[in-house]
Design a protein around this motif. Sequence first.
Motif, PDB file in Angstrom:
ATOM      1  N   ARG A 174     -27.760  87.688  44.676  1.00 17.08           N
ATOM      2  CA  ARG A 174     -26.633  87.145  43.914  1.00 17.08           C
ATOM      3  C   ARG A 174     -27.130  86.456  42.654  1.00 17.08           C
ATOM      4  NH1 ARG A 174     -21.682  86.271  46.356  1.00 17.08           N
ATOM      5  NH2 ARG A 174     -21.570  87.018  48.501  1.00 17.08           N
ATOM      6  N   CYS A 175     -26.299  86.502  41.618  1.00 26.59           N
ATOM      7  CA  CYS A 175     -26.628  85.792  40.378  1.00 26.59           C
ATOM      8  C   CYS A 175     -26.598  84.286  40.663  1.00 26.59           C
ATOM      9  CB  CYS A 175     -25.613  86.154  39.301  1.00 26.59           C
ATOM     10  SG  CYS A 175     -25.776  85.129  37.831  1.00 26.59           S
ATOM     11  N   LEU A 176     -27.634  83.592  40.225  1.00 27.00           N
ATOM     12  CA  LEU A 176     -27.717  82.153  40.509  1.00 27.00           C
ATOM     13  C   LEU A 176     -26.748  81.328  39.670  1.00 27.00           C
ATOM     14  CD1 LEU A 176     -31.573  81.679  40.960  1.00 27.00           C
ATOM     15  CD2 LEU A 176     -29.811  81.187  42.642  1.00 27.00           C
ATOM     16  N   VAL A 177     -26.154  81.956  38.629  1.00 27.61           N
ATOM     17  CA  VAL A 177     -25.188  81.219  37.806  1.00 27.61           C
ATOM     18  C   VAL A 177     -23.770  81.453  38.313  1.00 27.61           C
ATOM     19  CG1 VAL A 177     -24.248  80.919  35.480  1.00 27.61           C
ATOM     20  CG2 VAL A 177     -26.712  81.297  35.800  1.00 27.61           C
ATOM     21  N   CYS A 178     -23.324  82.727  38.349  1.00 29.32           N
ATOM     22  CA  CYS A 178     -21.917  82.996  38.700  1.00 29.32           C
ATOM     23  C   CYS A 178     -21.741  83.370  40.179  1.00 29.32           C
ATOM     24  CB  CYS A 178     -21.349  84.087  37.807  1.00 29.32           C
ATOM     25  SG  CYS A 178     -22.086  85.719  38.082  1.00 29.32           S
ATOM     26  N   ARG A 179     -22.827  83.500  40.922  1.00 27.88           N
ATOM     27  CA  ARG A 179     -22.834  83.804  42.372  1.00 27.88           C
ATOM     28  C   ARG A 179     -22.318  85.196  42.704  1.00 27.88           C
ATOM     29  NH1 ARG A 179     -26.599  81.501  44.347  1.00 27.88           N
ATOM     30  NH2 ARG A 179     -25.843  82.149  46.387  1.00 27.88           N
ATOM     31  N   SER A 180     -22.078  86.043  41.679  1.00 25.53           N
ATOM     32  CA  SER A 180     -21.587  87.387  42.000  1.00 25.53           C
ATOM     33  C   SER A 180     -22.738  88.258  42.495  1.00 25.53           C
ATOM     34  CB  SER A 180     -20.935  88.019  40.771  1.00 25.53           C
ATOM     35  OG  SER A 180     -21.904  88.163  39.755  1.00 25.53           O
ATOM     36  N   VAL A 181     -22.388  89.185  43.394  1.00 26.37           N
ATOM     37  CA  VAL A 181     -23.383  90.131  43.888  1.00 26.37           C
ATOM     38  C   VAL A 181     -23.696  91.098  42.754  1.00 26.37           C
ATOM     39  CG1 VAL A 181     -23.828  91.956  45.581  1.00 26.37           C
ATOM     40  CG2 VAL A 181     -22.546  89.922  46.243  1.00 26.37           C
ATOM     41  N   ILE A 207     -30.537  86.626  37.867  1.00 24.95           N
ATOM     42  CA  ILE A 207     -29.488  86.299  36.898  1.00 24.95           C
ATOM     43  C   ILE A 207     -28.835  87.624  36.507  1.00 24.95           C
ATOM     44  CG2 ILE A 207     -29.006  85.345  34.594  1.00 24.95           C
ATOM     45  CD1 ILE A 207     -30.062  83.217  36.483  1.00 24.95           C
ATOM     46  N   CYS A 208     -27.500  87.679  36.513  1.00 26.76           N
ATOM     47  CA  CYS A 208     -26.839  88.937  36.121  1.00 26.76           C
ATOM     48  C   CYS A 208     -26.763  89.017  34.597  1.00 26.76           C
ATOM     49  CB  CYS A 208     -25.458  89.053  36.766  1.00 26.76           C
ATOM     50  SG  CYS A 208     -24.180  88.091  35.947  1.00 26.76           S
ATOM     51  N   SER A 209     -26.461  90.216  34.082  1.00 28.69           N
ATOM     52  CA  SER A 209     -26.526  90.402  32.629  1.00 28.69           C
ATOM     53  C   SER A 209     -25.437  89.608  31.897  1.00 28.69           C
ATOM     54  CB  SER A 209     -26.460  91.882  32.274  1.00 28.69           C
ATOM     55  OG  SER A 209     -25.327  92.457  32.866  1.00 28.69           O
ATOM     56  N   ARG A 210     -24.362  89.255  32.593  1.00 26.97           N
ATOM     57  CA  ARG A 210     -23.298  88.464  31.951  1.00 26.97           C
ATOM     58  C   ARG A 210     -23.724  87.007  31.747  1.00 26.97           C
ATOM     59  NH1 ARG A 210     -19.868  91.603  35.543  1.00 26.97           N
ATOM     60  NH2 ARG A 210     -20.435  90.085  37.131  1.00 26.97           N
ATOM     61  N   CYS A 211     -24.693  86.561  32.537  1.00 31.04           N
ATOM     62  CA  CYS A 211     -25.052  85.130  32.511  1.00 31.04           C
ATOM     63  C   CYS A 211     -26.406  84.853  31.837  1.00 31.04           C
ATOM     64  CB  CYS A 211     -25.096  84.581  33.932  1.00 31.04           C
ATOM     65  SG  CYS A 211     -23.516  84.670  34.769  1.00 31.04           S
ATOM     66  N   LEU A 212     -26.912  85.849  31.119  1.00 33.85           N
ATOM     67  CA  LEU A 212     -28.254  85.687  30.544  1.00 33.85           C
ATOM     68  C   LEU A 212     -28.365  84.469  29.621  1.00 33.85           C
ATOM     69  CD1 LEU A 212     -29.293  89.382  29.768  1.00 33.85           C
ATOM     70  CD2 LEU A 212     -29.950  87.953  31.708  1.00 33.85           C
TER      71      LEU A 212
HETATM   72 ZN   LIG Z   1     -23.946  85.911  36.655  1.00 34.35          ZN
END
Ligand SMILES: [Zn+2]
Length: 249
Positions: free
Chosen positions: A153-160, A177-182
Amino acid sequence: MPLQTTEAIVIGGHNLGEADRIIPFFTRKLGKVRAVARGARRVRSRYGGALELFTLGQLVFFEWPNRTLHKINEFSVIEPFAELKADLGRLGRGAYLVELAGASVEEEEPNEEIFLLLRDALALLVLHDEPRLLRAFEIRLLRIVGYLLELYRCLVCRSVLEHSLKPAISPTRGGLICSRCLSRAPDNLPISLESLEFLRSVLPGRLEQSLTLPLAHPHTTNLQEVLRVCITHFFGKRLRSVAFLSLVE
Ligand SMILES: [Zn+2]
Protein backbone atom coordinates in the motif's frame (compact mmCIF):
# COMPACT_ATOMS: atom_id res chain seq x y z
CA MET A 1 33.42 -15.72 35.17
CA PRO A 2 30.78 -17.74 33.29
CA LEU A 3 31.73 -19.91 30.35
CA GLN A 4 29.52 -19.47 27.29
CA THR A 5 29.15 -21.91 24.39
CA THR A 6 27.46 -20.90 21.15
CA GLU A 7 27.62 -21.32 17.40
CA ALA A 8 29.44 -18.28 15.95
CA ILE A 9 30.65 -16.73 12.68
CA VAL A 10 33.90 -14.73 12.48
CA ILE A 11 32.92 -11.30 11.13
CA GLY A 12 36.26 -9.46 11.37
CA GLY A 13 39.48 -9.29 13.34
CA HIS A 14 42.41 -7.09 14.21
CA ASN A 15 45.74 -7.45 15.96
CA LEU A 16 46.27 -6.72 19.63
CA GLY A 17 49.76 -6.28 21.11
CA GLU A 18 52.52 -8.65 20.01
CA ALA A 19 50.72 -11.94 19.51
CA ASP A 20 47.00 -11.61 20.15
CA ARG A 21 43.95 -10.93 17.99
CA ILE A 22 40.60 -9.38 18.80
CA ILE A 23 37.87 -11.28 16.96
CA PRO A 24 34.32 -10.01 16.55
CA PHE A 25 31.81 -12.86 16.17
CA PHE A 26 28.16 -12.96 15.25
CA THR A 27 26.94 -15.61 17.66
CA ARG A 28 23.72 -17.55 17.66
CA LYS A 29 22.89 -17.06 21.33
CA LEU A 30 24.39 -13.70 22.26
CA GLY A 31 24.48 -11.60 19.08
CA LYS A 32 27.69 -9.72 18.31
CA VAL A 33 30.50 -10.61 20.71
CA ARG A 34 34.13 -9.47 20.74
CA ALA A 35 36.74 -11.72 22.28
CA VAL A 36 40.52 -11.90 22.55
CA ALA A 37 42.39 -14.85 21.05
CA ARG A 38 45.57 -15.08 23.12
CA GLY A 39 48.64 -16.03 21.09
CA ALA A 40 46.66 -16.25 17.84
CA ARG A 41 49.54 -14.78 15.81
CA ARG A 42 52.20 -17.15 17.14
CA VAL A 43 53.53 -19.66 14.60
CA ARG A 44 52.26 -22.60 16.58
CA SER A 45 48.99 -21.01 17.65
CA ARG A 46 46.37 -23.49 18.81
CA TYR A 47 43.83 -21.68 16.65
CA GLY A 48 45.64 -22.37 13.37
CA GLY A 49 43.57 -20.72 10.62
CA ALA A 50 40.32 -21.18 12.49
CA LEU A 51 39.75 -17.51 13.22
CA GLU A 52 39.68 -16.33 9.62
CA LEU A 53 36.83 -14.23 8.26
CA PHE A 54 33.53 -16.09 7.59
CA THR A 55 34.48 -19.21 9.57
CA LEU A 56 31.51 -20.84 11.27
CA GLY A 57 32.41 -22.68 14.46
CA GLN A 58 31.52 -23.60 17.98
CA LEU A 59 32.76 -20.84 20.26
CA VAL A 60 33.52 -21.29 23.93
CA PHE A 61 34.46 -18.10 25.72
CA PHE A 62 34.88 -16.68 29.20
CA GLU A 63 32.38 -13.91 29.64
CA TRP A 64 33.71 -10.99 31.65
CA PRO A 65 30.75 -9.45 33.48
CA ASN A 66 30.09 -5.79 32.57
CA ARG A 67 32.73 -5.87 29.85
CA THR A 68 32.37 -5.92 26.08
CA LEU A 69 35.66 -7.71 25.39
CA HIS A 70 35.81 -11.37 26.43
CA LYS A 71 38.37 -14.17 26.18
CA ILE A 72 38.20 -17.08 23.75
CA ASN A 73 38.65 -20.45 25.38
CA GLU A 74 38.09 -22.58 22.30
CA PHE A 75 36.85 -22.23 18.72
CA SER A 76 36.24 -25.44 16.79
CA VAL A 77 35.52 -25.08 13.08
CA ILE A 78 32.20 -26.32 11.72
CA GLU A 79 32.56 -24.81 8.23
CA PRO A 80 35.40 -22.51 7.10
CA PHE A 81 33.62 -21.21 3.94
CA ALA A 82 37.11 -21.15 2.40
CA GLU A 83 35.66 -20.74 -1.12
CA LEU A 84 34.56 -17.23 -0.17
CA LYS A 85 38.19 -16.23 0.19
CA ALA A 86 39.27 -17.80 -3.10
CA ASP A 87 38.15 -14.96 -5.38
CA LEU A 88 37.74 -11.22 -4.96
CA GLY A 89 34.09 -11.17 -5.99
CA ARG A 90 32.95 -13.63 -3.34
CA LEU A 91 35.27 -12.07 -0.78
CA GLY A 92 33.72 -8.64 -1.39
CA ARG A 93 30.17 -9.92 -1.29
CA GLY A 94 30.82 -12.06 1.77
CA ALA A 95 32.45 -9.11 3.56
CA TYR A 96 29.39 -7.04 2.73
CA LEU A 97 27.03 -9.67 4.20
CA VAL A 98 28.94 -9.91 7.49
CA GLU A 99 29.27 -6.15 7.79
CA LEU A 100 25.57 -5.61 7.18
CA ALA A 101 24.62 -8.30 9.70
CA GLY A 102 27.07 -6.83 12.23
CA ALA A 103 25.75 -3.30 11.73
CA SER A 104 22.16 -4.37 12.34
CA VAL A 105 22.58 -5.21 16.03
CA GLU A 106 24.19 -3.57 19.04
CA GLU A 107 26.98 -5.46 20.84
CA GLU A 108 25.62 -8.47 22.74
CA GLU A 109 22.07 -7.92 21.56
CA PRO A 110 20.89 -11.47 20.74
CA ASN A 111 19.25 -11.97 17.34
CA GLU A 112 19.11 -15.59 16.25
CA GLU A 113 17.12 -14.73 13.13
CA ILE A 114 19.94 -12.58 11.76
CA PHE A 115 22.53 -15.21 12.71
CA LEU A 116 20.62 -17.87 10.74
CA LEU A 117 20.11 -15.51 7.79
CA LEU A 118 23.85 -14.78 7.67
CA ARG A 119 24.80 -18.44 8.03
CA ASP A 120 22.45 -19.46 5.20
CA ALA A 121 23.56 -16.59 2.96
CA LEU A 122 27.28 -17.43 3.33
CA ALA A 123 26.59 -21.09 2.55
CA LEU A 124 24.56 -20.12 -0.53
CA LEU A 125 27.18 -17.62 -1.69
CA VAL A 126 29.69 -20.47 -1.98
CA LEU A 127 27.46 -22.15 -4.58
CA HIS A 128 25.56 -19.27 -6.16
CA ASP A 129 27.51 -16.07 -6.48
CA GLU A 130 24.85 -13.83 -7.92
CA PRO A 131 22.96 -10.57 -7.24
CA ARG A 132 19.57 -12.08 -6.36
CA LEU A 133 21.09 -13.66 -3.26
CA LEU A 134 22.37 -10.31 -2.02
CA ARG A 135 19.10 -8.53 -2.71
CA ALA A 136 17.16 -11.27 -0.89
CA PHE A 137 19.55 -11.01 2.06
CA GLU A 138 19.16 -7.23 2.19
CA ILE A 139 15.36 -7.15 2.16
CA ARG A 140 15.13 -9.93 4.73
CA LEU A 141 17.58 -8.20 7.01
CA LEU A 142 15.74 -4.90 6.69
CA ARG A 143 12.51 -6.66 7.58
CA ILE A 144 14.04 -8.26 10.67
CA VAL A 145 15.25 -4.87 11.93
CA GLY A 146 11.79 -3.42 11.24
CA TYR A 147 12.41 -1.31 8.14
CA LEU A 148 10.90 -1.24 4.62
CA LEU A 149 7.81 -3.00 5.87
CA GLU A 150 5.24 -1.68 3.41
CA LEU A 151 5.41 -3.10 -0.10
CA TYR A 152 1.70 -3.27 -0.97
CA ARG A 153 0.00 0.00 0.00
CA CYS A 154 1.05 3.59 -0.61
CA LEU A 155 2.32 5.01 2.68
CA VAL A 156 0.69 8.38 1.93
CA CYS A 157 -2.82 7.64 0.60
CA ARG A 158 -2.99 3.97 1.82
CA SER A 159 -4.34 2.81 -1.55
CA VAL A 160 -3.33 -0.60 -2.83
CA LEU A 161 -0.91 -0.19 -5.71
CA GLU A 162 -2.54 -0.43 -9.14
CA HIS A 163 -0.50 -2.17 -11.76
CA SER A 164 -0.91 0.63 -14.29
CA LEU A 165 0.83 3.09 -11.99
CA LYS A 166 4.57 3.38 -11.58
CA PRO A 167 5.59 2.73 -7.96
CA ALA A 168 8.41 4.28 -5.96
CA ILE A 169 10.10 3.66 -2.64
CA SER A 170 10.68 6.40 -0.08
CA PRO A 171 13.70 5.64 2.12
CA THR A 172 12.67 8.17 4.79
CA ARG A 173 9.11 6.84 4.99
CA GLY A 174 10.37 3.27 4.71
CA GLY A 175 8.19 1.81 1.98
CA LEU A 176 5.99 2.16 -1.05
CA ILE A 177 4.70 5.42 -2.57
CA CYS A 178 2.17 5.45 -5.44
CA SER A 179 2.71 7.67 -8.47
CA ARG A 180 -0.06 10.07 -7.39
CA CYS A 181 1.71 10.81 -4.10
CA LEU A 182 5.27 11.28 -5.32
CA SER A 183 5.30 14.99 -4.45
CA ARG A 184 4.53 14.10 -0.82
CA ALA A 185 7.71 12.00 -0.64
CA PRO A 186 10.44 14.01 -2.39
CA ASP A 187 13.11 11.38 -1.69
CA ASN A 188 11.20 8.79 -3.77
CA LEU A 189 13.18 6.32 -5.85
CA PRO A 190 11.42 4.71 -8.84
CA ILE A 191 11.20 0.95 -8.48
CA SER A 192 10.23 -1.32 -11.35
CA LEU A 193 7.24 -3.63 -10.94
CA GLU A 194 9.59 -6.58 -11.51
CA SER A 195 11.87 -5.43 -8.69
CA LEU A 196 8.88 -4.87 -6.41
CA GLU A 197 7.49 -8.30 -7.22
CA PHE A 198 10.89 -9.84 -6.42
CA LEU A 199 10.90 -8.18 -2.99
CA ARG A 200 7.38 -9.34 -2.22
CA SER A 201 8.06 -12.90 -3.35
CA VAL A 202 11.37 -13.28 -1.57
CA LEU A 203 10.07 -12.58 1.92
CA PRO A 204 8.21 -15.81 2.62
CA GLY A 205 9.97 -19.13 2.18
CA ARG A 206 13.62 -20.04 2.30
CA LEU A 207 16.52 -17.85 1.18
CA GLU A 208 17.54 -20.19 -1.65
CA GLN A 209 14.12 -19.74 -3.26
CA SER A 210 15.25 -16.23 -4.20
CA LEU A 211 17.54 -17.88 -6.75
CA THR A 212 14.56 -19.27 -8.65
CA LEU A 213 12.68 -15.96 -8.89
CA PRO A 214 12.86 -13.97 -12.12
CA LEU A 215 14.89 -10.78 -11.93
CA ALA A 216 16.73 -9.79 -15.10
CA HIS A 217 18.72 -6.74 -16.13
CA PRO A 218 17.93 -3.79 -15.82
CA HIS A 219 15.77 -4.68 -12.82
CA THR A 220 18.73 -6.13 -10.92
CA THR A 221 20.45 -2.74 -11.18
CA ASN A 222 17.28 -0.86 -10.25
CA LEU A 223 16.75 -3.00 -7.16
CA GLN A 224 20.41 -2.78 -6.15
CA GLU A 225 20.25 1.03 -6.25
CA VAL A 226 16.96 1.27 -4.37
CA LEU A 227 18.11 -1.07 -1.60
CA ARG A 228 21.49 0.60 -1.34
CA VAL A 229 19.92 4.01 -0.71
CA CYS A 230 17.51 2.47 1.82
CA ILE A 231 20.32 0.68 3.64
CA THR A 232 22.45 3.82 3.75
CA HIS A 233 19.48 5.76 5.07
CA PHE A 234 18.63 3.16 7.69
CA PHE A 235 22.13 2.52 8.96
CA GLY A 236 22.92 6.22 8.86
CA LYS A 237 26.34 5.79 7.30
CA ARG A 238 27.92 4.25 4.29
CA LEU A 239 29.05 0.75 5.14
CA ARG A 240 32.74 0.32 4.47
CA SER A 241 32.32 -2.75 2.29
CA VAL A 242 29.79 -1.03 -0.01
CA ALA A 243 32.61 0.88 -1.71
CA PHE A 244 34.52 -2.36 -2.23
CA LEU A 245 31.38 -4.12 -3.36
CA SER A 246 30.74 -1.56 -6.08
CA LEU A 247 34.13 -2.45 -7.54
CA VAL A 248 33.45 -6.18 -7.68
CA GLU A 249 29.70 -6.30 -8.34
ZN1 LIG B 1 -0.53 7.31 -2.78
